[in-house]
Design a protein around this motif. Sequence first.
Motif, PDB file in Angstrom:
ATOM      1  N   TYR A 255       0.850  -1.178   0.000  1.00  0.00           N
ATOM      2  CA  TYR A 255       0.000   0.000   0.000  1.00  0.00           C
ATOM      3  C   TYR A 255       0.893   1.238   0.000  1.00  0.00           C
ATOM      4  CZ  TYR A 255      -3.342   3.522   1.647  1.00  0.00           C
ATOM      5  OH  TYR A 255      -4.115   4.653   1.777  1.00  0.00           O
TER       6      TYR A 255
ATOM      7  N   PHE B 139      -3.670   0.624  -3.136  1.00  0.00           N
ATOM      8  CA  PHE B 139      -3.329  -0.710  -2.666  1.00  0.00           C
ATOM      9  C   PHE B 139      -3.143  -1.633  -3.863  1.00  0.00           C
ATOM     10  CE2 PHE B 139      -4.805  -5.022  -1.525  1.00  0.00           C
ATOM     11  CZ  PHE B 139      -3.729  -5.364  -0.708  1.00  0.00           C
TER      12      PHE B 139
ATOM     13  N   GLU C 194      -3.574  -6.874   2.644  1.00  0.00           N
ATOM     14  CA  GLU C 194      -4.865  -6.272   2.953  1.00  0.00           C
ATOM     15  C   GLU C 194      -6.026  -7.029   2.325  1.00  0.00           C
ATOM     16  OE1 GLU C 194      -5.808  -1.619   3.571  1.00  0.00           O
ATOM     17  OE2 GLU C 194      -4.567  -2.297   1.937  1.00  0.00           O
TER      18      GLU C 194
END
Length: 802
Positions: free
Chosen positions: A205, A220, A271
């Motif tokens: 990110y 991201f 993520e």
Amino acid sequence: MTRLKILFDEDSKADSERLGPVSCIDLENVERLNEKAFSNGDVYVGDFKEIIPHGKGKYTWSDGTVYEGDWEAGKMTGKGLVLWPSGSKYSGDISGGYFHGSGAFTASDGSIYEGQWRMNIRHGFGRKKYSNSDIYEGEWKEGVHEGKGVYFWNNGNKYTGNWKCGKVHGRGVMDWVNGDRYNGCWFNGYRHGSGIYQYADGGYYFGSWTRGLKDGKGVFYPAGSKRPSLKTCCTSLGYDNGHKSVLSQCSSVHLEDRMVKKPRIKRSLSEKLSGRGGLKGSRRISRRSAENPGFSDSGREFVRHNSSGTFSLDSDAGQSETQENTAVVYEREYMQGVMIKERIRDYAELSKKAGKQTKSVAKGTQKRSCVGILGESSYHLMLNLQLGIRYTVGKITPVPKRDVRAADFGDRARITMFFPRRGSQFTPPHKSIDFYWKDYCPMVFRHLRELFKLDAAEYMMSICGDDGLTEISSPGKSGSLFYLSHDDKFVIKTLKKSELKVLLKMLPKYHNHVKEHENTLITKIFGLHRITLRGRRKVRFVVMGNMFCTELRIHRRYDLKGSTHGRFTDKDKIHENTTLKDLDLSYEFLMDKSLRKLLFHQITLDCAFLKSQQIIDYSLLLGLHFRAPEQLNGLVEPPNMMPYMESSLTGQGVTPDGEVLFPSKGLVLLAHEPSSVNTEPGPHIRGRALRAFSLGNKEVDVLVPGTGRLRVQLGVNMPAQATRKLSRDESDSAEVELFEVYDVVLYMGIIDILQEYNVKKKAEHACKSVKFDPTSISVVEPELYAKRFTDFLQQKVFPEQP
């Protein structure tokens, strides 16, 4: 009586351990013997010179402390060894009774320091192994980590980078044992500013953080996606557009080099993705938090303590562990760790967008170089500007204070000086080019700085200090060159000759206006200067206060005129630092009734002044600091910390030591307490605290979660509620706005006050009126402009509460 300044006082503050005196010896009756016992129980054995210790010797205090080593004229000087009854010992250089030079100290708790000392304090390069097996190796200053250093935690985590006052601060890289890595900027122990967070599974990110939480825009890249170049990341977020970002403050961060390094351990997933983002808690790094350094930053992970006292990461359940479509990237926007907006993009689309922005920046730079700086290096202009301001302020400050006279205004009231590169009788040698300096109306601007309560020394340090100035891009069409002081307090802008003439003409009335109205929103002006270069080329500058000088992040910037023709921004050109326009504004702001009344009372007064000077084309520069939606504030608290926080709060979300944690509410209005807030005047702050209707018409402060208590003034730290309106791009299904209502802190002021409604503008108005609605264009006569400007703000921006 001779005092031997020696010995270690084991201070409980581990980051500021100091040495101090513990005893002395009476030399009045010392005989020329190899051994001497004193009445207080101390014993010295060794060489003497006349009646004082000199050479090699051993001194034993009555409490059991022993020094053995070199002596000179009665003082411990040279190489020596000190032993304490507690088991601590020091071996190394001693000078005049102080540990000074190189030496090794072993404390009773088992910690070992080897390195440089200065007057009993760790200072210089050194290595310390703590009792818990943590290791710091790097620079020290006055007993604490400061400078460049590496810290190894006993659980395998590692930080390499800059330190300040014992905390991580500046540029640095944090490597976690699970394979995650953060490379970027830090402030006071927190991730703060721009950086790249790389996950162990290969995702990363690129974005910005505030006090350890994601805050602002970012991109991201899931695991397996193509690695972007640093230039692509910067361009997509607007960091290479000449704007000053925290990244620029962190020296030369070699992010791209670090990005390509393979993770050591592939244990954590990057993520997890969904239409609604998540958040996590964050801890601050300092030497004291060495026991709990493992705060990774997966965007949808919560930080928890495990049984061993370190941190573990618990991912949201039910999320996919792999990304099938690696060509997809995610443009996101966060507020205090809460994701509020997400736009799904194809990697090729993002690269194309970055390429367009790069070309646009290059084109704008080429245009500006012709208009703004006349072909000269902006670096030389920066040096010339600093030299000139330092000379002028230094020359005018000693002059006895007096009232401003009529003769102090106008083009003839000036100071002129030649600055040759080799120096002269009145000017120092410098590394720039020869130039002539002209300072306009120096007595007037000195009086203005005094009215604004601006200290002359601080003014010079901000603009003329060693940190220099930062060049930022122009938010408008003028092609002006902008500089920002290193502390963000002052903006310096180049002017056209016509603008300089307007300012000189209106200066007497401007001086009276800001003197009579301390709450004026019109931009503060601190100086007016001109530099003449080779070939008689002239560059004119004005020094102004920065309206966005605040510790809070400004998430949105708007330049509002009240006109509609052409007042929008191309969506592909919008980035982190873009100044948006009237039609881009998708929010209405509801304010306290009294605050709103005071705001429009002052706007009316300021517009009346500008109208009297035949000024048009001014605008309200509005900065917004968003708070995370109230219903999600609780999620930024790590679950296991909830009992601690509830038991330690002393009211309004403040711990006993004054640190503001994350209260359950959003912004909180409190009765004004001068002792609880910073009341020092700033570059944009002026006037008294404001009274709020919702608090019984009392003067108020605002409590900002995670930051602290701020003084509410007109145009500064003003709380409001932002309600999102239907925007032009609402039909774009690729972008999702997750929330409708936000608490915001507002910063505002009236800028661009140097455009006179002259013959040229009248002709422009006549020409545009043929093609467009006369009421929609920016160029209209002053009275209409002022009314339209005020009506737009009252009806569209700050509507009255129902």
